[in-house]
Design an enzyme around this catalytic site. Structure first.
Site, PDB file in Angstrom:
ATOM      1  CD  GLU A 152      -2.663  -1.436   2.656  1.00  0.00           C
ATOM      2  OE1 GLU A 152      -2.511  -0.683   3.630  1.00  0.00           O
ATOM      3  OE2 GLU A 152      -3.031  -2.843   2.105  1.00  0.00           O
ATOM      4  CG  ASN A 193      -0.532  -7.755  -0.773  1.00  0.00           C
ATOM      5  OD1 ASN A 193      -0.842  -7.658  -1.710  1.00  0.00           O
ATOM      6  ND2 ASN A 193      -1.321  -7.451   0.214  1.00  0.00           N
ATOM      7  CG  HIS A 229      -9.892  -6.530   0.385  1.00  0.00           C
ATOM      8  ND1 HIS A 229     -10.613  -6.739   1.664  1.00  0.00           N
ATOM      9  CD2 HIS A 229      -8.520  -5.894   0.436  1.00  0.00           C
ATOM     10  CE1 HIS A 229      -8.807  -7.278   2.219  1.00  0.00           C
ATOM     11  NE2 HIS A 229      -7.926  -6.703   1.619  1.00  0.00           N
ATOM     12  CD  GLU A 258      -5.139  -8.459   2.262  1.00  0.00           C
ATOM     13  OE1 GLU A 258      -5.349  -8.035   2.894  1.00  0.00           O
ATOM     14  OE2 GLU A 258      -3.405  -7.873   1.983  1.00  0.00           O
ATOM     15  CG  ASP A 260     -12.538  -9.520   2.060  1.00  0.00           C
ATOM     16  OD1 ASP A 260     -12.113  -8.817   1.054  1.00  0.00           O
ATOM     17  OD2 ASP A 260     -11.571  -9.677   2.698  1.00  0.00           O
TER      18      ASP A 260
END
Length: 333
Positions: A152, A193, A229, A258, A260
């Site tokens: 990030e 990432n 996400h 990640e 979801d």
């Protein structure tokens, strides 16, 4: 796509029950492996004593990412004193089950101990970054398949995030972290990432330019992680597959790190299928990881974001993912 069947199929009621349409493989990891990919989960060391949690982790997932156990404020709370106990426990478990491991994260602006934030010179902070990366990646040398080296570094606008590293070291801090990781664990694959980079846009473009520059100049980078996400404010973009492909064409692998989707039922299931199929459309999208084992211990538990529910039951989203993975398996010759 699987219908809800009234109640989800219990994951732990004796031997796992596969739906007829998904009979080619009865677990996410096996379906992914049959197509030459890896399907994993973010996991917590503290939950390994929970039999249902561990049974689900072992049956469904072929790769493990520590949730917090490798974060700077956990692993080096005091400068030069490393606590590897929780992370080692996760790695020992993964290795005993033949799982791949993603190390996460070596350098991130969040979850920093106060001593890092209080270093007031760029030279001093860069030394701390190098020592931290060397200490952590060096400890796990040879045991990590992929490192999230930097997390990030950009804002949603595509500008560099005004982190302590950016403020005191400047743009070079990302490159320095990758160079340190390469020196400490040369056998691991090194990844950048970030979140909300799934489709085209200013943030994704900025990450693309970073990766393009690194590849052109020979800075070690092997993969890009897309956190993936998704929620009502950030839906799966229609151009996700094309976006992943443009990164792959730079010569790096692309991973969903990640994944979801908040929500429930068929809407959630359809979004999961869309995201997984975007990855499956790109040969170099080799790893998919959901952000937890089940809703029960999710970072976003109130919004039920995972394919397996709090009772370890298979949701419609589970079957949409399983069916997508099975459909991507090449037919026998």
């Amino acid at each position: 796509m699987r219908k809800s069947l009234g109640a989800v199929v219990p994951l732990l009621a004796g031997l796992l029950v596969a739906s007829p349409a998904s009979a080619a493989a009865s677990s996410l990891k096996d379906a992914a492996a049959a197509g030459g990919r890896v399907f994993g989960a973010v996991a917590q060391a503290a939950r390994l004593g929970d039999a249902d949690y561990t049974k689900t982790l072992d049956h469904e997932f072929g790769q493990l990412t520590p949730e917090n156990e490798m974060k700077w404020n956990v692993i080096e709370r005091v400068r030069g004193k490393f606590d590897f106990a929780a992370a080692d426990r996760l790695l020992d478990h993964a290795e005993s089950r033949g799982m791949e491991v993603r190390g996460s994260v070596l350098v991130w602006h969040s979850q920093l101990p106060s001593w890092v934030i209080n270093i007031d010179s760029g030279a001093g902070l860069l030394t701390a970054v190098r020592e931290h990366v060397d200490g952590v990646a060096g400890h796990f040398k040879g045991r990590i398949d992929y490192w999230n080296v930097v997390n990030e570094a950009f804002t949603d606008s595509g500008a560099r995030r005004n982190s302590v590293f950016q403020e005191r070291i400047g743009d070079s801090w990302v490159e320095e972290a990758f160079l340190a990781a390469e020196a400490a664990d040369p056998g691991a694959r090194l990844c950048y990432n970030d979140y909300y980079t799934d489709g085209y846009g200013p943030k994704s473009d900025a990450v693309y330019e970073l990766v393009r520059d690194f590849v052109a100049r020979g800075v070690p980078i092997d993969c890009v992680g897309f956190q993936a996400h998704f929620n009502s404010d950030h839906r799966v973009p229609a151009d996700m597959g094309k976006n992943l492909q443009r990164f792959a064409e730079l010569g790096v692998d692309v991973h969903l790190t990640e994944l979801d989707v908040t929500g429930s039922g068929e809407v959630q299931a359809a979004a999961y299928a869309q995201a997984v199929n975007a990855c499956l459309s790109v040969p170099r999208c080799t790893v998919m990881t959901v952000s937890g084992v089940s809703d029960k211990f999710s970072w976003n538990v109130a919004r039920t974001p995972l394919p397996i529910d709090s009772d370890y039951g298979r949701k419609p989203a589970y079957y949409s993912v399983l069916d997508a993975l099975n459909a991507a398996v090449p037919a026998p010759k």
